[in-house]
Design a protein around this motif. Structure first.
Motif, PDB file in Angstrom:
ATOM      1  N   LEU A 176      -8.599  -2.573  -5.135  1.00 36.88           N
ATOM      2  CA  LEU A 176      -7.338  -2.095  -5.709  1.00 36.88           C
ATOM      3  C   LEU A 176      -6.581  -3.265  -6.329  1.00 36.88           C
ATOM      4  CD1 LEU A 176      -6.168   0.239  -2.798  1.00 36.88           C
ATOM      5  CD2 LEU A 176      -6.732   0.992  -5.117  1.00 36.88           C
ATOM      6  N   GLU A 177      -6.138  -3.083  -7.564  1.00 37.04           N
ATOM      7  CA  GLU A 177      -5.334  -4.134  -8.196  1.00 37.04           C
ATOM      8  C   GLU A 177      -3.989  -4.279  -7.488  1.00 37.04           C
ATOM      9  OE1 GLU A 177      -4.944  -3.566 -12.377  1.00 37.04           O
ATOM     10  OE2 GLU A 177      -7.095  -3.231 -12.698  1.00 37.04           O
ATOM     11  N   GLU A 178      -3.444  -3.155  -7.028  1.00 38.06           N
ATOM     12  CA  GLU A 178      -2.184  -3.163  -6.294  1.00 38.06           C
ATOM     13  C   GLU A 178      -2.333  -2.301  -5.042  1.00 38.06           C
ATOM     14  OE1 GLU A 178       1.185  -1.971  -8.662  1.00 38.06           O
ATOM     15  OE2 GLU A 178       0.161  -2.578 -10.499  1.00 38.06           O
ATOM     16  N   PRO A 179      -1.692  -2.683  -3.935  1.00 36.89           N
ATOM     17  CA  PRO A 179      -1.731  -1.815  -2.753  1.00 36.89           C
ATOM     18  C   PRO A 179      -1.097  -0.459  -3.035  1.00 36.89           C
ATOM     19  CG  PRO A 179      -0.901  -4.006  -2.208  1.00 36.89           C
ATOM     20  CD  PRO A 179      -0.947  -3.925  -3.706  1.00 36.89           C
ATOM     21  N   ILE A 180      -1.531   0.543  -2.304  1.00 35.62           N
ATOM     22  CA  ILE A 180      -0.964   1.892  -2.399  1.00 35.62           C
ATOM     23  C   ILE A 180      -0.137   2.147  -1.140  1.00 35.62           C
ATOM     24  CG2 ILE A 180      -1.480   4.361  -2.463  1.00 35.62           C
ATOM     25  CD1 ILE A 180      -4.057   3.666  -3.955  1.00 35.62           C
ATOM     26  N   THR A 181       1.122   2.519  -1.341  1.00 35.32           N
ATOM     27  CA  THR A 181       2.010   2.813  -0.219  1.00 35.32           C
ATOM     28  C   THR A 181       2.281   4.313  -0.178  1.00 35.32           C
ATOM     29  OG1 THR A 181       3.055   0.636  -0.408  1.00 35.32           O
ATOM     30  CG2 THR A 181       4.241   2.328   0.832  1.00 35.32           C
ATOM     31  N   LEU A 182       2.041   4.915   0.993  1.00 35.89           N
ATOM     32  CA  LEU A 182       2.239   6.351   1.161  1.00 35.89           C
ATOM     33  C   LEU A 182       3.171   6.614   2.341  1.00 35.89           C
ATOM     34  CD1 LEU A 182      -1.489   7.563   0.867  1.00 35.89           C
ATOM     35  CD2 LEU A 182       0.224   7.534  -0.958  1.00 35.89           C
ATOM     36  N   SER A 183       3.973   7.656   2.196  1.00 38.42           N
ATOM     37  CA  SER A 183       4.777   8.177   3.300  1.00 38.42           C
ATOM     38  C   SER A 183       4.146   9.485   3.761  1.00 38.42           C
ATOM     39  CB  SER A 183       6.218   8.417   2.841  1.00 38.42           C
ATOM     40  OG  SER A 183       6.820   7.204   2.440  1.00 38.42           O
ATOM     41  N   PRO A 184       4.431   9.921   4.990  1.00 35.12           N
ATOM     42  CA  PRO A 184       3.879  11.204   5.443  1.00 35.12           C
ATOM     43  C   PRO A 184       4.208  12.325   4.461  1.00 35.12           C
ATOM     44  CG  PRO A 184       4.852  10.036   7.282  1.00 35.12           C
ATOM     45  CD  PRO A 184       5.206   9.244   6.061  1.00 35.12           C
ATOM     46  N   GLY A 185       3.171  13.088   4.095  1.00 35.56           N
ATOM     47  CA  GLY A 185       3.332  14.170   3.135  1.00 35.56           C
ATOM     48  C   GLY A 185       2.938  13.800   1.723  1.00 35.56           C
ATOM     49  N   ASP A 186       2.873  12.502   1.411  1.00 31.41           N
ATOM     50  CA  ASP A 186       2.450  12.074   0.081  1.00 31.41           C
ATOM     51  C   ASP A 186       0.979  12.414  -0.141  1.00 31.41           C
ATOM     52  OD1 ASP A 186       4.932  11.113  -0.507  1.00 31.41           O
ATOM     53  OD2 ASP A 186       4.434   8.993  -0.182  1.00 31.41           O
ATOM     54  N   VAL A 187       0.624  12.672  -1.391  1.00 32.83           N
ATOM     55  CA  VAL A 187      -0.745  13.024  -1.752  1.00 32.83           C
ATOM     56  C   VAL A 187      -1.356  11.905  -2.600  1.00 32.83           C
ATOM     57  CG1 VAL A 187      -2.198  14.652  -3.040  1.00 32.83           C
ATOM     58  CG2 VAL A 187      -0.327  15.497  -1.626  1.00 32.83           C
ATOM     59  N   ALA A 188      -2.633  11.589  -2.329  1.00 31.64           N
ATOM     60  CA  ALA A 188      -3.378  10.604  -3.117  1.00 31.64           C
ATOM     61  C   ALA A 188      -4.766  11.167  -3.389  1.00 31.64           C
ATOM     62  CB  ALA A 188      -3.476   9.280  -2.359  1.00 31.64           C
ATOM     63  N   GLU A 189      -5.507  10.484  -4.280  1.00 31.71           N
ATOM     64  CA  GLU A 189      -6.862  10.929  -4.599  1.00 31.71           C
ATOM     65  C   GLU A 189      -7.860   9.811  -4.347  1.00 31.71           C
ATOM     66  OE1 GLU A 189      -7.277  14.547  -7.688  1.00 31.71           O
ATOM     67  OE2 GLU A 189      -7.158  12.555  -8.589  1.00 31.71           O
ATOM     68  N   ILE A 190      -8.953  10.172  -3.712  1.00 33.45           N
ATOM     69  CA  ILE A 190     -10.080   9.258  -3.547  1.00 33.45           C
ATOM     70  C   ILE A 190     -11.115   9.640  -4.603  1.00 33.45           C
ATOM     71  CG2 ILE A 190     -11.883   8.450  -1.990  1.00 33.45           C
ATOM     72  CD1 ILE A 190     -10.069   9.271   0.351  1.00 33.45           C
ATOM     73  N   VAL A 191     -11.500   8.671  -5.436  1.00 29.81           N
ATOM     74  CA  VAL A 191     -12.448   8.957  -6.519  1.00 29.81           C
ATOM     75  C   VAL A 191     -13.642   8.016  -6.409  1.00 29.81           C
ATOM     76  CG1 VAL A 191     -10.586   9.737  -8.027  1.00 29.81           C
ATOM     77  CG2 VAL A 191     -11.359   7.368  -8.172  1.00 29.81           C
ATOM     78  N   TYR A 192     -14.781   8.467  -6.896  1.00 32.75           N
ATOM     79  CA  TYR A 192     -15.986   7.646  -6.865  1.00 32.75           C
ATOM     80  C   TYR A 192     -15.835   6.486  -7.844  1.00 32.75           C
ATOM     81  CZ  TYR A 192     -20.888   6.270  -7.197  1.00 32.75           C
ATOM     82  OH  TYR A 192     -22.061   5.561  -7.184  1.00 32.75           O
ATOM     83  N   GLY A 193     -15.998   5.249  -7.356  1.00 33.24           N
ATOM     84  CA  GLY A 193     -15.891   4.090  -8.226  1.00 33.24           C
ATOM     85  C   GLY A 193     -15.669   2.821  -7.437  1.00 33.24           C
ATOM     86  N   GLU A 194     -15.767   1.692  -8.138  1.00 27.61           N
ATOM     87  CA  GLU A 194     -15.640   0.374  -7.508  1.00 27.61           C
ATOM     88  C   GLU A 194     -14.213  -0.152  -7.527  1.00 27.61           C
ATOM     89  OE1 GLU A 194     -17.832  -1.549  -6.028  1.00 27.61           O
ATOM     90  OE2 GLU A 194     -19.758  -0.603  -6.480  1.00 27.61           O
ATOM     91  N   LYS A 195     -13.445   0.199  -8.580  1.00 24.54           N
ATOM     92  CA  LYS A 195     -12.115  -0.391  -8.749  1.00 24.54           C
ATOM     93  C   LYS A 195     -11.125   0.667  -9.222  1.00 24.54           C
ATOM     94  CE  LYS A 195     -13.805  -5.016 -10.037  1.00 24.54           C
ATOM     95  NZ  LYS A 195     -13.767  -6.078 -11.069  1.00 24.54           N
ATOM     96  N   ALA A 196      -9.842   0.411  -8.945  1.00 25.42           N
ATOM     97  CA  ALA A 196      -8.763   1.245  -9.461  1.00 25.42           C
ATOM     98  C   ALA A 196      -7.488   0.411  -9.485  1.00 25.42           C
ATOM     99  CB  ALA A 196      -8.578   2.491  -8.603  1.00 25.42           C
ATOM    100  N   LYS A 197      -6.533   0.881 -10.272  1.00 29.45           N
ATOM    101  CA  LYS A 197      -5.271   0.154 -10.391  1.00 29.45           C
ATOM    102  C   LYS A 197      -4.472   0.233  -9.107  1.00 29.45           C
ATOM    103  CE  LYS A 197      -1.064  -0.267 -13.143  1.00 29.45           C
ATOM    104  NZ  LYS A 197      -0.284   0.246 -14.289  1.00 29.45           N
ATOM    105  N   GLY A 198      -4.469   1.434  -8.471  1.00 29.34           N
ATOM    106  CA  GLY A 198      -3.693   1.605  -7.251  1.00 29.34           C
ATOM    107  C   GLY A 198      -2.221   1.741  -7.540  1.00 29.34           C
ATOM    108  N   GLY A 199      -1.389   1.192  -6.670  1.00 28.84           N
ATOM    109  CA  GLY A 199       0.052   1.264  -6.866  1.00 28.84           C
ATOM    110  C   GLY A 199       0.540   2.694  -6.954  1.00 28.84           C
ATOM    111  N   SER A 200       1.414   2.966  -7.929  1.00 26.90           N
ATOM    112  CA  SER A 200       2.015   4.296  -8.082  1.00 26.90           C
ATOM    113  C   SER A 200       1.014   5.347  -8.546  1.00 26.90           C
ATOM    114  CB  SER A 200       3.184   4.228  -9.066  1.00 26.90           C
ATOM    115  OG  SER A 200       2.733   3.772 -10.339  1.00 26.90           O
ATOM    116  N   GLU A 201      -0.160   4.928  -9.077  1.00 28.41           N
ATOM    117  CA  GLU A 201      -1.171   5.902  -9.513  1.00 28.41           C
ATOM    118  C   GLU A 201      -1.818   6.620  -8.330  1.00 28.41           C
ATOM    119  OE1 GLU A 201      -4.107   4.325 -12.103  1.00 28.41           O
ATOM    120  OE2 GLU A 201      -2.717   4.052 -13.774  1.00 28.41           O
TER     121      GLU A 201
END
Length: 466
Positions: free
Chosen positions: A80-105
């Protein structure tokens, strides 16, 4: 360094401890072994650390073990280029791949296709030693939508566990094979296998090592439900067992970990095998110069259980206070050992029975030292399994054997080149006299094996050092 402790200390090498100055300090403070985590870095970096550790051996004048930690059949997110911060109830996606931007995405890369094939809606994904939990709310091809059940900060290369589900990954990945070849080429002393499921995983690894012509000890990390269920076969196949509390905490409720540790340590020790406890030993010292009271109590419990070694991970790899962490760990160990002798187990084989008789003789006669010269390296761990309260010094002709033994409880190793057992003992005693480690008037216990597998115990009063 004054005095000595029986419970050994192992430190993980990382950015905080990658210089000769720091590693030499850690070794001088009593660290007996260093762990290299193959989940991070690459061969040129690992090789530079190995060179520093071997140079430190020469500087401090005693052998040091190096453990290469294989990743094993783990599930790890990508970069991840940037850490991803989540609060309870937040939704994120796990996708097949080696790298991602992360952060607010909030896109988490995962380079392991098998996970997308086995994960199902409703599954719980656990990360960060059990502190992060994500619930799967949708699976579509190579995309998994998850909802945070806990606060989460997700960074690169973190391991994921699918709670109560075995994804059916091979015991050794292609990366593990490359790391194993690196370990053998660079003469590491142990390789540790992660996510062991049964004794057959260790047997496969030992066969691969033998086929490569290698000679390296194998440590089994107990961190999955399958490993706990198949503990007996794993102990039988392994040279050392590691209680890997981080991933245990992702596969079990945290309240179960103290009971699991006690069970694994007990079962390993009663079979005469060495056992190490790892993860979150003094974790608060990653950011603070003093441990918490709870951490001190945790270390005290492990020492009273009689573990062979305690392994620092993030404290020395990425922490701000690696030297202070070792100082504190040593200080706690020494204080607890002064007050609580470890539990002794009855021997379960003839060699352990012989070793136990050596220890019993030394303790009954209040000897100052047990002195052993070992060629094959099989007797010293059995002596250690009897948890001698008398200082035990082992002479070994092969430095590789000495490095393997140095992380075992209560053993003090000396590299002594000799023509046989009696010659080795004679040279060991001369060296100890010369260094002022044994003195005239002291009672010592000498043990060695004569021809035709005849075992000998000699009680000797030191009249001089000639």
């Amino acid at each position: 360094m004054t005095g000595y402790v029986n419970t050994k200390i192992i430190a993980t090498v990382g950015p905080s401890s990658s210089s000769f100055e720091v590693i030499e300090q850690l070794a001088s403070l009593g660290v007996s072994g260093f762990r290299i985590n193959f989940a991070h870095g690459e061969p040129s970096l690992w090789k530079s650390w190995i060179e520093i550790i071997r140079e430190t051996e020469k500087s401090i004048g005693r052998p040091l073990a190096i453990i290469g930690d294989l990743v094993g059949p783990s599930i790890r997110i990508g970069v991840l280029e940037e850490p991803i911060t989540l609060s309870p109830g937040d939704v994120a996606e796990i996708v097949y791949g080696e790298k991602a931007k992360g952060g607010s995405e909030r896109i988490i890369p995962l380079p392991l296709r098998r996970v997308f094939e086995v994960v199902e809606e409703g599954d719980i994904l656990v990360m960060n030693d059990g502190r992060v939990k994500l619930r799967v709310i949708d699976v579509r091809g190579l995309r998994i939508r998850v909802e945070a059940l806990t606060p989460a900060r997700i960074t690169s290369r973190k391991a994921i566990v699918i709670l109560n589900r075995d994804p059916g990954l091979p015991a050794l990945t292609e990366r593990d094979m490359q790391c194993l070849r690196f370990a053998l080429d660079n003469e590491l002393d142990y390789v540790a296998l992660s996510y062991v499921r049964g004794g057959e995983d260790i047997a496969v690894l030992k066969t691969l090592i033998a086929n490569e012509g290698g000679d390296v000890g194998v440590a089994a990390k107990i961190e999955t439900r399958s490993a706990v269920e198949n503990l007996s076969s794993i102990i039988e196949e392994s040279d050392i067992v590691i209680v890997a509390r981080g991933d245990l905490g992702m596969n079990y409720g945290l309240e179960e970990i103290p009971l699991l540790q006690e069970h694994i340590v007990y079962e390993t020790r009663r079979r005469g095998k060495p056992v190490i406890v790892a993860t979150q030993i003094l974790e608060s010292m990653i950011d603070n110069p003093v441990p918490t009271r709870a951490e001190v109590m945790d270390v005290a419990t492990a020492v009273k259980q009689g573990v062979d070694a305690l392994m620092l991970t993030g404290e020395t790899a990425i922490g701000k206070y690696p030297v202070e962490a070792v100082k504190w760990l040593r200080k706690i160990i020494r204080r607890i050992e002064e007050r609580y002798p470890p539990q002794k187990f009855p021997p379960s084989d003839h060699q352990w029975a012989y070793a136990s008789s050596i220890v019993e003789t030394a303790e009954r006669l209040n000897a100052s030292h047990i002195l052993v010269y070992s060629i094959g390296g099989t007797l010293p761990p059995k002596i250690a399994a009897s948890r001698p309260l008398v200082k035990t010094i082992i002479g070994v002709g092969d430095v590789a054997r000495a490095r393997r033994l140095v992380i075992v409880w209560g053993l003090h190793l000396r590299h002594v080149v000799a023509e046989g057992y009696e010659d080795g003992l004679h040279k060991l005693i001369k060296e100890l006299c010369r260094n002022g480690e044994i003195h005239p008037g002291e009672l010592i216990i000498k043990a060695y094996r004569e021809a035709h597998n005849k075992h000998v115990i000699i009680v000797e009063k030191m009249y001089g050092c000639n």
